[in-house]
Design an enzyme around this catalytic site. Sequence first.
Site, short mmCIF file in Angstrom:
data_model
loop_
_atom_site.label_atom_id
_atom_site.label_comp_id
_atom_site.label_asym_id
_atom_site.label_seq_id
_atom_site.Cartn_x
_atom_site.Cartn_y
_atom_site.Cartn_z
N LYS A 1 0.81 -1.22 0.00
CA LYS A 1 0.00 0.00 0.00
C LYS A 1 0.84 1.26 0.00
CE LYS A 1 -4.49 -1.43 1.67
NZ LYS A 1 -5.57 -1.18 2.64
N LYS B 1 -4.90 -9.27 -6.35
CA LYS B 1 -6.20 -9.62 -5.76
C LYS B 1 -7.26 -8.59 -6.16
CE LYS B 1 -5.76 -7.23 -1.38
NZ LYS B 1 -5.89 -7.18 0.05
N LYS C 1 -10.83 -3.12 -3.47
CA LYS C 1 -11.59 -1.87 -3.53
C LYS C 1 -10.71 -0.73 -4.00
CE LYS C 1 -12.64 -2.61 0.81
NZ LYS C 1 -13.23 -3.35 1.92
P1 TYM Z 1 -10.73 -5.60 3.75
O1 TYM Z 1 -11.69 -4.51 4.02
O2 TYM Z 1 -9.67 -5.35 2.74
O3 TYM Z 1 -11.49 -6.91 3.32
C1 TYM Z 1 -12.55 -7.49 4.08
C2 TYM Z 1 -12.47 -9.00 4.00
O4 TYM Z 1 -12.52 -9.43 2.64
C3 TYM Z 1 -11.41 -10.27 2.34
N1 TYM Z 1 -10.98 -10.01 0.96
C4 TYM Z 1 -10.81 -10.95 0.02
N2 TYM Z 1 -10.98 -12.28 0.05
C5 TYM Z 1 -10.74 -12.96 -1.08
N3 TYM Z 1 -10.34 -12.38 -2.24
C6 TYM Z 1 -10.16 -11.04 -2.31
N4 TYM Z 1 -9.80 -10.48 -3.46
C7 TYM Z 1 -10.40 -10.25 -1.14
N5 TYM Z 1 -10.31 -8.93 -0.86
C8 TYM Z 1 -10.67 -8.80 0.43
C9 TYM Z 1 -10.34 -9.87 3.36
O5 TYM Z 1 -9.42 -10.91 3.58
C10 TYM Z 1 -11.16 -9.55 4.58
O6 TYM Z 1 -11.43 -10.73 5.33
N6 TYM Z 1 -7.64 -5.16 7.65
C11 TYM Z 1 -8.89 -5.74 7.21
C12 TYM Z 1 -10.08 -5.30 8.04
C13 TYM Z 1 -9.93 -5.56 9.49
C14 TYM Z 1 -10.03 -6.82 10.15
C15 TYM Z 1 -9.81 -6.53 11.53
C16 TYM Z 1 -10.29 -8.12 9.72
C17 TYM Z 1 -9.67 -4.63 10.43
N7 TYM Z 1 -9.59 -5.20 11.64
C18 TYM Z 1 -9.86 -7.55 12.46
C19 TYM Z 1 -10.32 -9.13 10.68
C20 TYM Z 1 -10.10 -8.84 12.04
C21 TYM Z 1 -9.15 -5.30 5.78
O7 TYM Z 1 -8.68 -4.27 5.35
O8 TYM Z 1 -10.05 -6.08 5.11
#
Ligand code: TYM
Length: 338
Positions: free
Chosen positions: A114, A199, A202
């Site tokens: 990032k 991947k 967003k």
């Molecule tokens: P975020 O917002 O990027 O994504 C949310 C969830 O979606 C999954 N994900 C994917 N899975 C498969 N293929 C993809 N292309 C893909 N893109 C996203 C992510 O693995 C995630 O489970 N840091 C985290 C948010 C967070 C969090 C936490 C998660 C903050 N605190 C505590 C678990 C526990 C994030 O940015 O996810």
Amino acid sequence: MRVVSGIQPTGSLHLGNYLGAIRNWAAMQDSLEDDAECMFFLADLHAISMPHNPAELHAATLEMTAALVACGIDPARSILFNQAQVPAHAELQWLLNGTARMGWLNRMTQFKDKSGKNREGASVALFTYPVLQAADVLLHQATHVPVGEDQKQHLELARDIAIKFNNDFGEGEEIFTLPEPIIPPGAARIMSLRDGSKKMSKSDPSDMSRINLSDDVDTIARKVKKAKTDPEPLPSEEAGLEERPEARNLVTIYATLSGKSVAEVLADHGGEGFGQFKPALAELMVESLAPIVTRFVELKQDREALDAILARGAARAREIGVPTLDAAYKALGLVRGR
Ligand code: TYM
């Protein structure tokens, strides 16, 4: 058993989030025993680690709440909230900053991805982001954390922080529970429709790279039609997908949506060219997403209901989190009255 997971409210929910995580959240919620609990939250505090527009973050937080409910997260059964209404998340992060090591954070691949070439210009929040993520799960004594593959490293860090904190300050007691990541086997990594090595995300500037929950039927059909592929027909066995990341991604999506294995999809569609397979995939996507989209459009118009859901969830999350926060302050020797 306590299930805890979060999603950043930046942009809209896409197929990768849905197949990689949210569908799994809903399934865990639906299969829980009476004494287990699910907590799902909008990681709005994480969202300020990248340059952002306040009005957009505000709108996206409410929209993402509607999207989660549309995907089957039931606020009557699960605790649904946003971090900003539960200050204990940010407080615990500060306490954990004393335990997390620079070397551990330096190894986080997401920070490298990032921040890109502009490391000096990245926010401090982007660097300490995984410590807040550790606070998110440790605060609530999470036992299970359903996420996609890309979050595995962050959860390993959360475990390392918990182990070190318990060791250094627990005096024989487990102040924090060690959380277990739950990663769905097939759909843990849904890739971009434009580049099978990245991947689906967003933050990808190209909207053609992802299927959003808010896309209409024509947009879905157009995105699938334009998805990058190679000229070969589909193989009839899984080995034939090697070195073909784009083909593999489309087959994985098909398999996950239809509840079949990749081998079964190839047994049915092997030999087809993409001219034939893509329309079938688009149709399956529309069919699977249509009920979610209809609910989402309805829910996102009811601002009062969304505010009420988040307020109720936050009140519950504060109740659950505060005893652990208090225990952490105490263990560190911080004076807060008697
Ligand atoms: P975020 O917002 O990027 O994504 C949310 C969830 O979606 C999954 N994900 C994917 N899975 C498969 N293929 C993809 N292309 C893909 N893109 C996203 C992510 O693995 C995630 O489970 N840091 C985290 C948010 C967070 C969090 C936490 C998660 C903050 N605190 C505590 C678990 C526990 C994030 O940015 O996810």
